[in-house]
Enzyme design. Structure first.
Site, PDB file in Angstrom:
ATOM      1  N   ASP A  66      32.045  46.397  55.588  1.00 53.99           N
ATOM      2  CA  ASP A  66      31.165  46.969  54.572  1.00 53.99           C
ATOM      3  C   ASP A  66      30.651  45.813  53.661  1.00 53.99           C
ATOM      4  O   ASP A  66      31.339  44.838  53.391  1.00 53.99           O
ATOM      5  CB  ASP A  66      32.059  47.838  53.567  1.00 53.99           C
ATOM      6  CG  ASP A  66      32.513  49.195  54.049  1.00 53.99           C
ATOM      7  OD1 ASP A  66      32.330  49.417  55.414  1.00 53.99           O
ATOM      8  OD2 ASP A  66      33.002  49.918  53.335  1.00 53.99           O
TER       9      ASP A  66
ATOM     10  N   HIS B  80      37.288  44.696  60.268  1.00 53.10           N
ATOM     11  CA  HIS B  80      37.548  45.424  61.726  1.00 53.10           C
ATOM     12  C   HIS B  80      37.016  44.837  62.962  1.00 53.10           C
ATOM     13  O   HIS B  80      35.903  44.005  62.694  1.00 53.10           O
ATOM     14  CB  HIS B  80      37.215  46.738  61.453  1.00 53.10           C
ATOM     15  CG  HIS B  80      37.996  47.754  60.383  1.00 53.10           C
ATOM     16  ND1 HIS B  80      39.102  48.750  60.753  1.00 53.10           N
ATOM     17  CD2 HIS B  80      38.208  47.515  58.903  1.00 53.10           C
ATOM     18  CE1 HIS B  80      39.584  49.264  59.902  1.00 53.10           C
ATOM     19  NE2 HIS B  80      38.946  48.451  58.610  1.00 53.10           N
TER      20      HIS B  80
ATOM     21  N   SER C 266      34.594  37.923  50.384  1.00 51.41           N
ATOM     22  CA  SER C 266      33.981  36.345  50.645  1.00 51.41           C
ATOM     23  C   SER C 266      32.967  37.275  51.971  1.00 51.41           C
ATOM     24  O   SER C 266      32.487  38.067  51.731  1.00 51.41           O
ATOM     25  CB  SER C 266      34.688  35.491  51.070  1.00 51.41           C
ATOM     26  OG  SER C 266      34.009  34.353  51.561  1.00 51.41           O
TER      27      SER C 266
END
EC number: 4.1.1.65
Length: 322
Positions: free
Chosen positions: A90, A147, A254
Site C-alpha cells: 500500500d 507482499h 519507507s
C-alpha cells in the site's frame, strides 16, 4: 530558504540516534500513553482502522504492534490471473518505468545508479539493465507489510548498511543517489517472469526491516554488507513464496523498489508517478501471454486518494522557495 534549511538538517541531524530513539520508544509498553499516541496518530494521518484485524487501538501493547497491524483477509482482494503481477505494498508510486542501462529515475531530472543500488553487484545488475522498475513509498498511514507481486523462489538476500535520509519530495530532488545511499535489504527471486528484485529501503526513524524467512535483518546496524544465498526450488532449504504472500515488513515506514528483467513485463498503462497502490491490485502483465488490455487496478474513492496524497511527503503542495 526554508527548503535549504530542511535539506541542511538531513545532513546535520544525528539520523541514526533519532532512529534508535524512535525504535526504542515504539517498542515500549506504556498503557494509556501508548493508546493516546496511537489515537493521535490515527486521527492525524486518517488511518482506516476498520481494515485492521484489531480495529480497537486499545488492543495494541506497543506502537510497533500497531504499526505492523495485520489487515482483515477480505480488504485486499488478490488478482489471481497467473499472467498478472500485483502491487507489493500500500502506498504511492514515486517513480516507475524503464531502467536505462545503469540509470534509474529518482525524480524528474535526477537518476541514480542501478549497480550502486545493488551494492556494486554487477552480476546482479546485469539481470536488470534495460529492464523495468517501480518505486513505491509507504506513508505513515499505510499498512506496512510487504507482499509478493508473483510466485517466487528466494535465491539471495543482501543487507547494505547506509545513510538514513528521509524519503520525500525535497530529498528526492536534492540528495544524489538517495536510494543507493540509504540502508536497504535486497531480495532476489527466481520467478516465472524472470529474475525479480524486491528491495526494502530504510530511512530516518525506520526502526527495523524484517523478512518472513529470516526475521529482523536490521537492527543491529554493524556497518558491513551481509549476504545470504538459498538453493533453487525443490531443494532442501529453499524458500518459496506465493503471489500475494507477505515477505517482509517495516517498523515505521519507507520505500519498496521492484526490479524486473528486460522484456518480461509490461507495467499497467494507467499507472504513473503519485498513483495510489493497494496490495493485490494489478501492477504489470506478462509480455509472453495475452492479457486483456482493459486490466486496471480497482478505482479508489476520491477521499482515499486525497488522504493518501496528504500523508505522502512525495506530494509537494508548497512552492519551492530555495
Amino acid at each position: 530558504m526554508l527548503n535549504s534549511f530542511k535539506l541542511s538538517l538531513q545532513y546535520i541531524l544525528p539520523k541514526l540516534w533519532l532512529t534508535r530513539l524512535a525504535g526504542w520508544g515504539a517498542s515500549k509498553r506504556a498503557g494509556w500513553l501508548t493508546k493516546l499516541v496511537i489515537d493521535l496518530f490515527v486521527k492525524y494521518y486518517k488511518v482506516d482502522m476498520t481494515e485492521a484485524q484489531k480495529p480497537d487501538t486499545a488492543s495494541y501493547r506497543t506502537f510497533n504492534d500497531f504499526f505492523v497491524r495485520p489487515l482483515r483477509d477480505d480488504v485486499r482482494p488478490l488478482n489471481t490471473d497467473p499472467n498478472i503481477l500485483v502491487m507489493p505494498a500500500d502506498g504511492v508510486i514515486s517513480q516507475l518505468g524503464r531502467i536505462e542501462e545503469d540509470k534509474i529515475l529518482q525524480a524528474k531530472g535526477h537518476n541514480y545508479s542501478l549497480e550502486a543500488l545493488l551494492a556494486g553487484n554487477y552480476l546482479m545488475a546485469d539481470k536488470f539493465r534495460n529492464g523495468t522498475f517501480v518505486t513505491t513509498y509507504l506513508s505513515p498511514r499505510d499498512y506496512h507489510r510487504v507482499h509478493m507481486p508473483c510466485n517466487g523462489i528466494l535465491r539471495e538476500m543482501i543487507y547494505v548498511p547506509g545513510d538514513l535520509f528521509s524519503v520525500n519530495h525535497l530529498t528526492a530532488q536534492n540528495v544524489p543517489n538517495l536510494f543507493a545511499r540509504n540502508e536497504r535489504v535486497i531480495c532476489l527471486f527466481d520467478t516465472e517472469f524472470g529474475p525479480m528484485a524486491q528491495i526494502l529501503v530504510g530511512a530516518t526513524i525506520v526502526g527495523s526491516i524484517e523478512t518472513v524467512w529470516a526475521g529482523t535483518i536490521t537492527p543491529p546496524r554493524e556497518g558491513i554488507i551481509k549476504r545470504w544465498t538459498w538453493p533453487e526450488g525443490e531443494h532442501e532449504g529453499s524458500v518459496a513464496l506465493l503471489k500475494g504472500q507477505e515477505m517482509g515488513r517495516f517498523k515505521l515506514g519507507s520505500t519498496v523498489i521492484n526490479l524486473f528483467a528486460p522484456g518480461k513485463v509490461n507495467l499497467i498503462a494507467s499507472l504513473a508517478s503519485l498513483s495510489v497502490t493497494k496490495i493485490g491490485q494489478p501492477l504489470a502483465t506478462s509480455t509472453e501471454t495475452f492479457v486483456a488490455p482493459e486490466v486496471e487496478p480497482a478505482p479508489l474513492p476520491a477521499d482515499e486518494i486525497k488522504a493518501e496524497h496528504d500523508a505522502s511527503p512525495l506530494v509537494d503542495n508548497k512552492k519551492d522557495d530555495t
